[in-house]
Design a protein around this motif. Structure first.
Motif, PDB file in Angstrom:
ATOM      1  N   GLU A 211       7.545 -10.487  14.614  1.00 16.64           N
ATOM      2  CA  GLU A 211       8.150  -9.284  15.178  1.00 16.64           C
ATOM      3  C   GLU A 211       7.523  -8.908  16.517  1.00 16.64           C
ATOM      4  OE1 GLU A 211       8.112  -6.171  12.321  1.00 16.64           O
ATOM      5  OE2 GLU A 211       9.472  -7.200  10.930  1.00 16.64           O
ATOM      6  N   LYS A 212       6.510  -9.660  16.916  1.00 15.54           N
ATOM      7  CA  LYS A 212       5.883  -9.445  18.213  1.00 15.54           C
ATOM      8  C   LYS A 212       6.381 -10.519  19.176  1.00 15.54           C
ATOM      9  CE  LYS A 212       1.557  -7.512  16.400  1.00 15.54           C
ATOM     10  NZ  LYS A 212       0.076  -7.683  16.360  1.00 15.54           N
ATOM     11  N   ALA A 213       7.088 -10.130  20.186  1.00 13.94           N
ATOM     12  CA  ALA A 213       7.553 -11.095  21.181  1.00 13.94           C
ATOM     13  C   ALA A 213       6.390 -11.565  22.044  1.00 13.94           C
ATOM     14  CB  ALA A 213       8.636 -10.473  22.058  1.00 13.94           C
ATOM     15  N   GLY A 214       6.406 -12.833  22.412  1.00 13.79           N
ATOM     16  CA  GLY A 214       5.406 -13.357  23.333  1.00 13.79           C
ATOM     17  C   GLY A 214       4.032 -13.572  22.750  1.00 13.79           C
ATOM     18  N   ASP A 215       3.935 -13.707  21.433  1.00 10.57           N
ATOM     19  CA  ASP A 215       2.614 -13.900  20.819  1.00 10.57           C
ATOM     20  C   ASP A 215       2.334 -15.354  20.463  1.00 10.57           C
ATOM     21  OD1 ASP A 215       4.379 -14.203  18.737  1.00 10.57           O
ATOM     22  OD2 ASP A 215       3.326 -12.870  17.338  1.00 10.57           O
ATOM     23  N   GLY A 216       3.160 -16.268  20.985  1.00 13.77           N
ATOM     24  CA  GLY A 216       2.915 -17.689  20.759  1.00 13.77           C
ATOM     25  C   GLY A 216       3.262 -18.176  19.368  1.00 13.77           C
ATOM     26  N   PHE A 217       4.107 -17.462  18.655  1.00 16.37           N
ATOM     27  CA  PHE A 217       4.430 -17.815  17.265  1.00 16.37           C
ATOM     28  C   PHE A 217       5.147 -19.166  17.187  1.00 16.37           C
ATOM     29  CE2 PHE A 217       7.189 -17.689  13.486  1.00 16.37           C
ATOM     30  CZ  PHE A 217       6.242 -17.434  12.500  1.00 16.37           C
ATOM     31  N   TYR A 218       4.639 -20.021  16.277  1.00 16.94           N
ATOM     32  CA  TYR A 218       5.271 -21.320  16.043  1.00 16.94           C
ATOM     33  C   TYR A 218       5.029 -21.721  14.600  1.00 16.94           C
ATOM     34  CZ  TYR A 218       0.689 -23.593  16.100  1.00 16.94           C
ATOM     35  OH  TYR A 218      -0.595 -23.977  15.808  1.00 16.94           O
ATOM     36  N   ILE A 219       5.765 -22.722  14.147  1.00 17.13           N
ATOM     37  CA  ILE A 219       5.645 -23.196  12.767  1.00 17.13           C
ATOM     38  C   ILE A 219       5.642 -24.720  12.751  1.00 17.13           C
ATOM     39  CG2 ILE A 219       6.815 -23.363  10.530  1.00 17.13           C
ATOM     40  CD1 ILE A 219       7.944 -20.598  10.983  1.00 17.13           C
ATOM     41  N   VAL A 220       4.758 -25.255  11.940  1.00 17.90           N
ATOM     42  CA  VAL A 220       4.769 -26.693  11.654  1.00 17.90           C
ATOM     43  C   VAL A 220       5.061 -26.846  10.171  1.00 17.90           C
ATOM     44  CG1 VAL A 220       3.455 -28.847  11.634  1.00 17.90           C
ATOM     45  CG2 VAL A 220       3.062 -27.165  13.449  1.00 17.90           C
ATOM     46  N   ASP A 221       6.137 -27.516   9.854  1.00 19.26           N
ATOM     47  CA  ASP A 221       6.469 -27.803   8.455  1.00 19.26           C
ATOM     48  C   ASP A 221       6.859 -29.270   8.364  1.00 19.26           C
ATOM     49  OD1 ASP A 221       7.193 -27.863   5.803  1.00 19.26           O
ATOM     50  OD2 ASP A 221       8.331 -25.996   5.873  1.00 19.26           O
ATOM     51  N   GLY A 222       5.918 -30.076   7.902  1.00 18.12           N
ATOM     52  CA  GLY A 222       6.149 -31.514   7.879  1.00 18.12           C
ATOM     53  C   GLY A 222       6.230 -32.039   9.295  1.00 18.12           C
ATOM     54  N   ARG A 223       7.350 -32.693   9.607  1.00 21.07           N
ATOM     55  CA  ARG A 223       7.541 -33.236  10.955  1.00 21.07           C
ATOM     56  C   ARG A 223       8.560 -32.426  11.754  1.00 21.07           C
ATOM     57  NH1 ARG A 223       9.804 -37.907  10.213  1.00 21.07           N
ATOM     58  NH2 ARG A 223       9.812 -37.940   7.940  1.00 21.07           N
ATOM     59  N   PHE A 224       8.709 -31.164  11.373  1.00 18.09           N
ATOM     60  CA  PHE A 224       9.465 -30.206  12.172  1.00 18.09           C
ATOM     61  C   PHE A 224       8.470 -29.245  12.823  1.00 18.09           C
ATOM     62  CE2 PHE A 224      13.110 -31.644   9.776  1.00 18.09           C
ATOM     63  CZ  PHE A 224      14.188 -31.432  10.637  1.00 18.09           C
TER      64      PHE A 224
END
Length: 378
Positions: A211-224
């Motif tokens: 919910e915070k824009a610009g906070d570098g949020f990312y996800i790694v799930d397997g090879r995605f």
């Protein structure tokens, strides 16, 4: 106009023999120029292209660009005060890669370890429904490769399916630019073919966001590997690199390709001259290197040692250099560059570059120039 024609002709004949195809990453971009049928301009997000590109190149990977139709793509969201963006905006060779993106039908999926979907509003159009791009992504993924996307680029993976026709990312956590940050009353949003949140969820993905824009949020799930917005670009890139190093231990991206090495020594020449760094010129040139030109109908030969001696340490000058073309065949290469000195001259440089003792060196440079009118813009 004249310069543009020269660039197109030079790049059309590029021969990349010597590139290690097993260390390649494919970037997916969009040809869309407007949001749907509106007159609102749409573009590919420049930062979301150059940040991952720079990270992958520095890690030793080669990068190719495709778009559904091939050819030029629209660019936007630029910040010329950002040093990295400025570096690539003034790199004619790189910018022409974006002007001449490949068509999906030209791609051999087996040559790539990962596929990366860049963002920007344009990414919402033309990519997700492209069957050929879907097949390329599936083949890369099925060979232990990585699928990555950032921001609106996540729209591109919406319809990816496995060989059984099921969602390729079913049950996996995926992020992208969420509806919570979109202006749903705006005409641009109404032109979207679908909502990223809803389409990923509809196809059994577990859509997540910060919910915070610009906070570098990312996800790694397997090879995605997916990122929410531009602030996650470098993090997504580094995660892709980490997975590739683990999954493809037999490839060695730390050993730079011939193309990467040649590009590096050309930049040593261009940037070393502009920034007062004679040590970079010594690195790029063979000790017996000479420069050749014609002045007043007479051949003028100048030694490389003399040229380097005239470069004063730390003395910068206003030279803008671009690599125009590189052509490699085994242990020999030729290259072309353009050097502009504003309000003075434009130089065109031609290089002969040879590889010996496993190192590329510039052994010959011939050049010509034309005077610039004092008010000519570059």
């Amino acid at each position: 106009m004249k310069i543009t024609i020269i660039l197109v002709l030079a790049l059309t004949g590029l021969n990349f023999t010597g590139i290690n195809a097993q260390n390649k990453i494919l970037f997916v971009t969009s040809n869309q120029e407007f949001y749907g049928n509106t007159n609102i301009p749409a573009a590919n997000h420049f930062q979301e292209i150059i940040v991952p590109y720079d990270a992958f190149i520095k890690a030793g990977y080669e990068v190719d660009f495709i778009s559904p139709k091939g050819g030029a793509i629209s660019l936007g969201y630029m910040n010329i005060s950002d040093s990295l963006q400025k570096k690539y905006l003034y790199n004619g060779w790189f910018m022409n890669k974006l002007e001449h993106t490949m068509k999906p039908t030209e791609i051999i999926a087996d040559n790539y370890l990962a596929i990366f979907y860049s963002g920007g509003g344009a990414a919402m159009f033309g990519v997700a429904e492209d069957i050929t791009i879907q097949k390329i992504a599936g083949k890369i993924y099925n060979k232990n490769g990585v699928i990555a996307a950032i921001c609106h680029g996540t729209a591109g993976i919406a319809y990816l399916k496995n060989e059984n026709g099921n969602s390729l990312y079913a049950g996996k956590k995926i992020t992208g630019y969420p509806d919570i940050f979109e202006n749903k009353d705006a005409e641009y949003y109404k032109a979207f073919p679908f909502s990223i949140d809803k389409e990923i969820s509809k196809n059994k993905g577990n859509f997540k966001y910060s919910e915070k824009a610009g906070d570098g949020f990312y996800i790694v799930d397997g090879r995605f590997v997916t990122g929410q917005d531009p602030s996650s670009a470098l993090k997504v890139s580094n995660e892709v690199i980490a997975i590739l190093k683990t999954n493809f231990k037999n490839t060695n991206p730390a050993v730079k390709s011939d193309l990467a090495q040649i590009t590096e020594i050309l930049l040593d020449y261009i940037e070393g001259t502009a920034n007062g760094q004679p040590e970079r010129l010594q690195k790029a040139f063979h000790p017996d290197f000479n420069l050749y030109t014609v002045a007043k109908d007479t051949l003028w030969i100048r030694s490389g040692k003399e040229y380097i001696a005239n470069i004063k340490v730390g003395k910068k000058n206003n030279r803008i250099g671009n690599i125009i073309a590189i052509d490699i065949e085994n242990d020999a290469a030729i290259a072309k560059a353009e050097i502009v000195i504003p309000n003075q001259r434009t130089f065109t440089d031609y290089f002969l570059i040879l590889k010996y003792q496993n190192t590329w060196k510039i052994v010959h440079k011939s050049y010509s120039w034309r005077e610039l009118p004092k008010n000519e813009k570059i």
